[in-house]
Scaffold this motif. Sequence first.
Motif, PDB file in Angstrom:
ATOM      1  N   ILE A   1       0.852  -1.183   0.000  1.00 43.33           N
ATOM      2  CA  ILE A   1       0.000   0.000   0.000  1.00 43.33           C
ATOM      3  C   ILE A   1       0.890   1.236   0.000  1.00 43.33           C
ATOM      4  N   PRO A   2       0.842   2.049  -1.048  1.00 43.65           N
ATOM      5  CA  PRO A   2       1.696   3.245  -1.084  1.00 43.65           C
ATOM      6  C   PRO A   2       1.257   4.258  -0.040  1.00 43.65           C
ATOM      7  N   LEU A   3       2.169   5.116   0.335  1.00 48.68           N
ATOM      8  CA  LEU A   3       1.836   6.167   1.284  1.00 48.68           C
ATOM      9  C   LEU A   3       0.778   7.089   0.700  1.00 48.68           C
ATOM     10  N   ALA A   4      -0.111   7.562   1.568  1.00 46.81           N
ATOM     11  CA  ALA A   4      -1.140   8.496   1.127  1.00 46.81           C
ATOM     12  C   ALA A   4      -0.516   9.823   0.711  1.00 46.81           C
ATOM     13  N   ASN A   5      -1.216  10.539  -0.123  1.00 45.02           N
ATOM     14  CA  ASN A   5      -0.700  11.821  -0.601  1.00 45.02           C
ATOM     15  C   ASN A   5      -0.645  12.855   0.520  1.00 45.02           C
ATOM     16  N   GLU A   6      -1.589  12.759   1.480  1.00 45.77           N
ATOM     17  CA  GLU A   6      -1.599  13.743   2.561  1.00 45.77           C
ATOM     18  C   GLU A   6      -0.514  13.442   3.584  1.00 45.77           C
ATOM     19  N   SER A   7      -0.133  14.473   4.326  1.00 46.62           N
ATOM     20  CA  SER A   7       0.899  14.335   5.347  1.00 46.62           C
ATOM     21  C   SER A   7       0.308  13.636   6.567  1.00 46.62           C
ATOM     22  N   LEU A   8       0.898  12.488   6.938  1.00 46.45           N
ATOM     23  CA  LEU A   8       0.386  11.696   8.050  1.00 46.45           C
ATOM     24  C   LEU A   8       1.500  11.401   9.037  1.00 46.45           C
ATOM     25  N   ASP A   9       1.161  11.388  10.326  1.00 50.22           N
ATOM     26  CA  ASP A   9       2.112  10.880  11.307  1.00 50.22           C
ATOM     27  C   ASP A   9       1.803   9.406  11.568  1.00 50.22           C
ATOM     28  N   PHE A  10       2.534   8.804  12.503  1.00 50.10           N
ATOM     29  CA  PHE A  10       2.415   7.367  12.749  1.00 50.10           C
ATOM     30  C   PHE A  10       0.992   6.965  13.123  1.00 50.10           C
TER      31      PHE A  10
ATOM     32  N   SER B   1       9.841   9.504   4.279  1.00 50.08           N
ATOM     33  CA  SER B   1       8.647   8.707   4.533  1.00 50.08           C
ATOM     34  C   SER B   1       9.044   7.320   5.025  1.00 50.08           C
ATOM     35  N   VAL B   2       8.242   6.777   5.925  1.00 44.64           N
ATOM     36  CA  VAL B   2       8.511   5.450   6.474  1.00 44.64           C
ATOM     37  C   VAL B   2       7.261   4.590   6.323  1.00 44.64           C
TER      38      VAL B   2
ATOM     39  N   ARG C   1       5.609  12.442   8.375  1.00 45.84           N
ATOM     40  CA  ARG C   1       5.987  13.535   9.267  1.00 45.84           C
ATOM     41  C   ARG C   1       6.065  13.029  10.702  1.00 45.84           C
ATOM     42  N   PRO C   2       6.795  13.731  11.555  1.00 54.66           N
ATOM     43  CA  PRO C   2       6.912  13.307  12.956  1.00 54.66           C
ATOM     44  C   PRO C   2       5.614  13.543  13.721  1.00 54.66           C
ATOM     45  N   MET C   3       5.498  12.918  14.888  1.00 54.06           N
ATOM     46  CA  MET C   3       4.324  13.100  15.729  1.00 54.06           C
ATOM     47  C   MET C   3       4.347  14.414  16.488  1.00 54.06           C
ATOM     48  N   GLY C   4       5.505  15.079  16.516  1.00 54.80           N
ATOM     49  CA  GLY C   4       5.570  16.374  17.203  1.00 54.80           C
ATOM     50  C   GLY C   4       5.215  16.229  18.669  1.00 54.80           C
ATOM     51  N   ASN C   5       4.345  17.090  19.169  1.00 56.41           N
ATOM     52  CA  ASN C   5       3.936  17.070  20.579  1.00 56.41           C
ATOM     53  C   ASN C   5       2.702  16.197  20.766  1.00 56.41           C
ATOM     54  N   ARG C   6       2.770  14.995  20.238  1.00 59.01           N
ATOM     55  CA  ARG C   6       1.705  14.006  20.402  1.00 59.01           C
ATOM     56  C   ARG C   6       2.347  12.712  20.882  1.00 59.01           C
TER      57      ARG C   6
END
Length: 437
Positions: A104-113, A199-200, A141-146
Amino acid sequence: MTGSSTPAEGLHGGFGNHFSSEAVPGALPQGRNSPQRAPFGLYAELLSGTAFTAPRHANQRTWLYRRQPSVRSGPYAPMAHALLKTGSKDGVDIPPDPLRWHPIPLANESLDFVDGLRTMVVNGDPDAQTGVAVHLYGASRPMGNRAFVDVDGELLLIPQEGALRVTTELGVLHAAPGEIVLLPRGMLFKVDPAVPGESVRGYVCENYGAAFRLPELGPIGSNGLANTRDFLAPHAAYDDGPAQPWELVRKFGGTLWRAPAQASPFNVVAWHGNLTPYVYDTRRFNTIGTVSFDHPDPSIFTVLTSPSDTPGWANCDFVIFPPRWMVAEDTFRPPWYHRNVMSECMGLVHGQYDAKEEGFRPGGLSLHNSMVPHGPDADAFNKASAAELAPRKLDNTLAFMVESRWRLRPTAFALNGGHLDKSYADCWAPLQDNFKV
């Protein structure tokens, strides 16, 4: 984070052993777990992974010495996540057919884990503490402050593309494809791409049952398979940045909940115990195989097991198929055709799987439920049947299997998300009746 470390810098090792670590010298109390006044004004907090009265050899707990206790958070509210599912109730009934999915390729939108989790197969019930789920993750993208905590089960992360930086309450772990990360039930963590902007992608095994442990070795003896010293726990590390708002996400009863926090939850300055996260490099797995004839059962490649109440019938086994020598004489060397009482969900980290040289690609998934016939595709069968049986190194490959005694049910997303290989069964169509008298 102050006190952070990477596995290459000498983390503690030994699966299930008692560890201790402090990011500030003197932060770990000596002789008492909960003194009247903990060093440096820290709070003592106990994280228990088993019931208090569990047998001593099975008891899992860790004492945390933190700048603020984890009760410091706001009220939780529901958090929507359409593609994260839990337990058999969220699965779809299907006929007893073999299934396979393309990557499954990564979605086009920016997603965290957390946002990038996609549940593929499920069974059991976390409230009954039985069963397992297999998810895919994809993040850009990173999870940041989550921060995230799973109360339903422990999580086994299996990177497939891109390295991870996993921040936990006890410290920081790094894992690249070929390594796995085990996160205990109830422990806060966050997962970020190790390389900013990269991307991971990978797999997650969520275990609702008994905690993963090393399998018994039995007649193998005292050596072989995964060694305790190769499971690496982090050094203590804490967030010493200025206080700022955080979001805590909790998976509880199959539902996600979110709450605000006014400071970083990664504030543990010292800890000691045996309930810890680990990273394990599968290249350290000592494969055991035949040196005479016949292909061994795949259970010989078990890294971790979650036992059930029936000996030998696991709630979940985590099995790998790493590089190894093939030397058996007069033997069909790929896995034979078989039907298994256990349900098998397989993924491929890199390379080729020797029983499915075409069609099963890195990042993909397959499902063969209890008693569903499966085995080598026609090309692999013909090739292996005619191969010269000289010693051969099976190299540049890593597949894994999540195996459970209970039927695994795919989710609606898995069946209707556009990645199901609807021609999977065609790989066996060329097999002919070659019987001759």
